[in-house]
Design a protein around this motif. Structure first.
Motif, PDB file in Angstrom:
ATOM      1  N   ASP A 173       0.867  -1.179   0.000  1.00 24.33           N
ATOM      2  CA  ASP A 173       0.000   0.000   0.000  1.00 24.33           C
ATOM      3  C   ASP A 173       0.905   1.231   0.000  1.00 24.33           C
ATOM      4  N   HIS A 174       0.961   1.916  -1.139  1.00 26.44           N
ATOM      5  CA  HIS A 174       1.931   3.002  -1.287  1.00 26.44           C
ATOM      6  C   HIS A 174       1.610   4.184  -0.359  1.00 26.44           C
ATOM      7  N   ASN A 175       0.342   4.431  -0.124  1.00 29.31           N
ATOM      8  CA  ASN A 175      -0.012   5.511   0.801  1.00 29.31           C
ATOM      9  C   ASN A 175       0.524   5.221   2.208  1.00 29.31           C
ATOM     10  N   ARG A 176       0.337   3.995   2.638  1.00 31.60           N
ATOM     11  CA  ARG A 176       0.814   3.618   3.974  1.00 31.60           C
ATOM     12  C   ARG A 176       2.344   3.622   4.025  1.00 31.60           C
ATOM     13  N   ALA A 177       2.966   3.164   2.949  1.00 32.36           N
ATOM     14  CA  ALA A 177       4.432   3.141   2.925  1.00 32.36           C
ATOM     15  C   ALA A 177       5.011   4.551   2.996  1.00 32.36           C
ATOM     16  N   VAL A 178       4.426   5.475   2.230  1.00 31.69           N
ATOM     17  CA  VAL A 178       4.911   6.866   2.250  1.00 31.69           C
ATOM     18  C   VAL A 178       4.693   7.480   3.622  1.00 31.69           C
ATOM     19  N   SER A 179       3.528   7.216   4.215  1.00 29.26           N
ATOM     20  CA  SER A 179       3.271   7.723   5.565  1.00 29.26           C
ATOM     21  C   SER A 179       4.265   7.154   6.577  1.00 29.26           C
ATOM     22  N   PHE A 180       4.590   5.871   6.442  1.00 27.03           N
ATOM     23  CA  PHE A 180       5.536   5.225   7.357  1.00 27.03           C
ATOM     24  C   PHE A 180       6.923   5.865   7.252  1.00 27.03           C
ATOM     25  N   PHE A 181       7.408   6.042   6.034  1.00 24.64           N
ATOM     26  CA  PHE A 181       8.744   6.621   5.857  1.00 24.64           C
ATOM     27  C   PHE A 181       8.777   8.108   6.218  1.00 24.64           C
ATOM     28  N   SER A 182       7.637   8.779   6.054  1.00 22.90           N
ATOM     29  CA  SER A 182       7.590  10.189   6.454  1.00 22.90           C
ATOM     30  C   SER A 182       7.723  10.318   7.972  1.00 22.90           C
ATOM     31  N   LYS A 183       7.020   9.444   8.702  1.00 21.07           N
ATOM     32  CA  LYS A 183       7.125   9.483  10.164  1.00 21.07           C
ATOM     33  C   LYS A 183       8.543   9.153  10.622  1.00 21.07           C
ATOM     34  N   MET A 184       9.181   8.238   9.896  1.00 23.64           N
ATOM     35  CA  MET A 184      10.547   7.859  10.243  1.00 23.64           C
ATOM     36  C   MET A 184      11.580   8.842   9.694  1.00 23.64           C
ATOM     37  N   ASN A 185      11.102   9.822   8.920  1.00 21.55           N
ATOM     38  CA  ASN A 185      11.999  10.813   8.300  1.00 21.55           C
ATOM     39  C   ASN A 185      13.062  10.125   7.437  1.00 21.55           C
ATOM     40  N   LYS A 186      12.604   9.169   6.629  1.00 23.18           N
ATOM     41  CA  LYS A 186      13.522   8.405   5.786  1.00 23.18           C
ATOM     42  C   LYS A 186      13.119   8.458   4.312  1.00 23.18           C
ATOM     43  N   LEU A 187      12.405   9.495   3.908  1.00 18.46           N
ATOM     44  CA  LEU A 187      11.964   9.575   2.517  1.00 18.46           C
ATOM     45  C   LEU A 187      13.144   9.686   1.553  1.00 18.46           C
ATOM     46  N   LYS A 188      14.176  10.388   1.966  1.00 22.93           N
ATOM     47  CA  LYS A 188      15.344  10.515   1.081  1.00 22.93           C
ATOM     48  C   LYS A 188      15.983   9.158   0.826  1.00 22.93           C
ATOM     49  N   LEU A 189      15.934   8.294   1.817  1.00 21.13           N
ATOM     50  CA  LEU A 189      16.554   6.978   1.671  1.00 21.13           C
ATOM     51  C   LEU A 189      15.818   6.120   0.645  1.00 21.13           C
ATOM     52  N   VAL A 190      14.510   6.319   0.518  1.00 22.81           N
ATOM     53  CA  VAL A 190      13.706   5.467  -0.377  1.00 22.81           C
ATOM     54  C   VAL A 190      13.310   6.207  -1.658  1.00 22.81           C
ATOM     55  N   LYS A 191      14.060   7.200  -2.039  1.00 27.66           N
ATOM     56  CA  LYS A 191      13.766   7.939  -3.265  1.00 27.66           C
ATOM     57  C   LYS A 191      13.729   7.032  -4.499  1.00 27.66           C
ATOM     58  N   PRO A 192      14.654   6.061  -4.661  1.00 26.53           N
ATOM     59  CA  PRO A 192      14.534   5.152  -5.813  1.00 26.53           C
ATOM     60  C   PRO A 192      13.212   4.386  -5.848  1.00 26.53           C
ATOM     61  N   TYR A 193      12.723   4.014  -4.678  1.00 27.61           N
ATOM     62  CA  TYR A 193      11.420   3.336  -4.627  1.00 27.61           C
ATOM     63  C   TYR A 193      10.309   4.266  -5.089  1.00 27.61           C
ATOM     64  N   LEU A 194      10.342   5.522  -4.660  1.00 30.87           N
ATOM     65  CA  LEU A 194       9.311   6.473  -5.064  1.00 30.87           C
ATOM     66  C   LEU A 194       9.315   6.675  -6.570  1.00 30.87           C
ATOM     67  N   ARG A 195      10.487   6.746  -7.151  1.00 28.40           N
ATOM     68  CA  ARG A 195      10.563   6.907  -8.608  1.00 28.40           C
ATOM     69  C   ARG A 195      10.040   5.660  -9.326  1.00 28.40           C
ATOM     70  N   SER A 196      10.320   4.499  -8.782  1.00 27.00           N
ATOM     71  CA  SER A 196       9.915   3.258  -9.459  1.00 27.00           C
ATOM     72  C   SER A 196       8.402   3.054  -9.460  1.00 27.00           C
ATOM     73  N   VAL A 197       7.706   3.592  -8.469  1.00 36.54           N
ATOM     74  CA  VAL A 197       6.256   3.391  -8.384  1.00 36.54           C
ATOM     75  C   VAL A 197       5.473   4.639  -8.784  1.00 36.54           C
ATOM     76  N   GLN A 198       6.151   5.666  -9.263  1.00 39.59           N
ATOM     77  CA  GLN A 198       5.427   6.889  -9.617  1.00 39.59           C
ATOM     78  C   GLN A 198       4.533   6.695 -10.832  1.00 39.59           C
ATOM     79  N   ASN A 199       4.819   5.669 -11.625  1.00 41.19           N
ATOM     80  CA  ASN A 199       3.976   5.430 -12.797  1.00 41.19           C
ATOM     81  C   ASN A 199       2.543   5.066 -12.427  1.00 41.19           C
ATOM     82  N   HIS A 200       2.284   4.739 -11.160  1.00 42.52           N
ATOM     83  CA  HIS A 200       0.902   4.512 -10.705  1.00 42.52           C
ATOM     84  C   HIS A 200       0.152   5.827 -10.501  1.00 42.52           C
ATOM     85  N   ASN A 201       0.853   6.945 -10.567  1.00 43.50           N
ATOM     86  CA  ASN A 201       0.259   8.279 -10.397  1.00 43.50           C
ATOM     87  C   ASN A 201      -0.494   8.384  -9.072  1.00 43.50           C
ATOM     88  N   ASN A 202       0.151   7.867  -8.031  1.00 44.12           N
ATOM     89  CA  ASN A 202      -0.430   7.923  -6.687  1.00 44.12           C
ATOM     90  C   ASN A 202      -0.164   9.290  -6.072  1.00 44.12           C
TER      91      ASN A 202
END
Length: 449
Positions: free
Chosen positions: A190-219
């Motif tokens: 669940d990409h919404n939950r995953a983004v919320s989880f990493f935001s709380k952990m302040n680790k969004l920069k660490l998972v930037k490749p993941y965000l780019r790989s799933v952006q084609n879902h236009n979430n």
């Protein structure tokens, strides 16, 4: 008669046990090979050896028995249990060779009691207990965790909650490998939950490749998280590409944050976002503040708002940007009124800059007049031709039959009224009677008197 004495021979089991008591283990093994092939006698044999502490000899006996033709599951299972207790270093090899011939639940309990976590994970995997295998690896990282095996097993778990537990586990123990894990999990994550989880952990920069790989879902959550990262990194080119490719995000909120950015390129993106939301005046005003003349002209032209375009013309004159004034005339050509342009050019004494515009206007108007005149001429000719054809159709003689011609002739020739002759004593008509009636008198008998 003397009674017969019955000679009873000891059983193979008794001989084996006697050899064990006498520590004749080679003979005991020969006897034991005939015993272990019987599943109901195997347990007693193992207990006898274990009670006397002869573990090595028991293991050697079972190892020798594995090659027998009548070897059964109990032999492989009991040997695995013995390995877990007395020779743990040999258990993994034994399981890899004979895992399909052991009683896995029974060996699982033995491995857990002996704290053989790697072997336990191996058995869970073969037994298709993927959830337990993942939990065991996360709880006993040092002994049980292996990157390749973990990624293979985590994709098969039934409980999706283990995905998010594994993300926490990787953030704590293996943070540099988390994007590889996310690549495996993304189809069911669940990409919404995953983004919320990493935001709380302040680790969004660490998972930037993941965000780019799933952006084609236009979430929306993914788009906004990635756009925020690109803004923090001041990567305006990637941000513009992301905005153009994926539009599912709060554009007004992003524009309001970008219009206060210290870099002009981000403020330019803010104007672009306002334009996409049909906030034309706000977009043009932002371009005017940053002296983005080209963008201001393009946005005014796209707005189809004549008042906005004329306001921009006046602003160019106030800024003494005569060249921009001339360029704006053609950018917003369809929106501007020639009289307004003429007045502005005359007042500011820049007729030379407006002259190309008026030449184009004149050419356009003359072309329209010529086209209209040609159309009127063609319409008149068509009308005259239609009228002539109508007249020709009316004048065309009509063919009549003989009876109709006689009727028309008799109808058009005047006939003199005939007076009634008198009867029974009334006087006969005279020659003067027709004259009195308005008709010429006819001479009697054809002679003139």
């Amino acid at each position: 008669m003397k009674p017969r004495h019955v000679c009873s021979f000891p059983s193979t089991q008794q001989v084996c046990f006697a050899c064990v008591d006498g520590e004749e283990f080679r003979l005991a093994q020969i006897c034991g090979l005939h015993i272990v092939i019987h599943a109901d006698e195997l347990e007693d044999l193992i207990s006898y050896y274990q009670d006397r502490g002869y573990f090595e000899e028991l293991i050697a006996l079972l190892e020798a028995a594995l090659g027998l033709e009548r070897a059964h599951m109990g032999m492989f299972t009991e040997l695995a249990i013995l390995y877990s207790k007395f020779k743990p270093q040999k258990m993994r090899e034994h399981l890899e060779l004979f895992w399909s011939r052991v009683n896995i639940p029974k060996v699982l309990r033995a491995a857990e009691q002996s704290h053989l976590w790697a072997e336990l994970v191996f058995l869970y995997d073969k037994y298709e207990e993927y959830d337990n295998a993942v939990i065991t690896m996360m709880n006993h990282t040092t002994d049980a965790w292996k990157e390749g095996m973990f990624k293979d097993i985590i994709a098969k778990v039934a409980n999706v909650e283990l995905y998010y537990k594994s993300l926490s586990f990787y953030l704590e123990y293996k943070p540099l490998l988390i994007n590889d894990l996310l690549t495996i999990l993304s189809p069911r994550l669940d990409h919404n939950r995953a983004v919320s989880f990493f935001s709380k952990m302040n680790k969004l920069k660490l998972v930037k490749p993941y965000l780019r790989s799933v952006q084609n879902h236009n979430n929306k959550a993914v788009n906004e998280a990635l756009n925020n990262l690109l803004t923090e990194e001041e990567d305006y080119q990637s941000l513009r590409a992301s905005i153009d490719a994926y539009d599912n995000f709060d554009t007004i909120d992003l524009a309001q944050r970008l219009e206060k950015h210290e870099l002009i390129e981000f403020r330019r993106i803010a104007a672009y976002l306002y334009k996409r939301n049909n906030r034309w005046r706000q977009s043009v005003e932002l371009c005017k503040k940053d002296k983005l003349y080209k963008d201001a002209m393009l946005f005014a032209a796209e707005s189809k708002d004549a008042e906005l375009a004329e306001t921009l013309l006046q602003w160019f004159l106030e800024e003494d940007r005569k060249e921009c004034f001339a360029a704006c005339l053609f950018a917003s050509y369809d929106l501007l009124h020639p009289d307004v342009v003429l007045e502005l050019a005359w007042r500011h004494n820049i007729m030379d800059f407006a002259m190309p515009y008026f030449i184009q206007v004149m050419r356009e108007y003359l072309t329209k007049v010529d086209e209209f005149a040609a159309k009127v001429t063609v319409d008149k000719l068509e009308e005259a031709e239609s009228f002539r054809k109508t007249e020709d159709d009316v004048k065309e003689p009509q063919q009549m039959v003989f009876g109709q011609q006689l009727m028309l002739t008799s109808a058009t020739t005047p006939v003199a009224p005939q007076p009634a002759y008198p009867a029974y004593g009334y006087p006969a008509p005279t020659a003067a009677a027709p004259a009195a009636a308005g008709y010429p008198a006819q001479p009697a008998y054809g002679f003139n008197i």
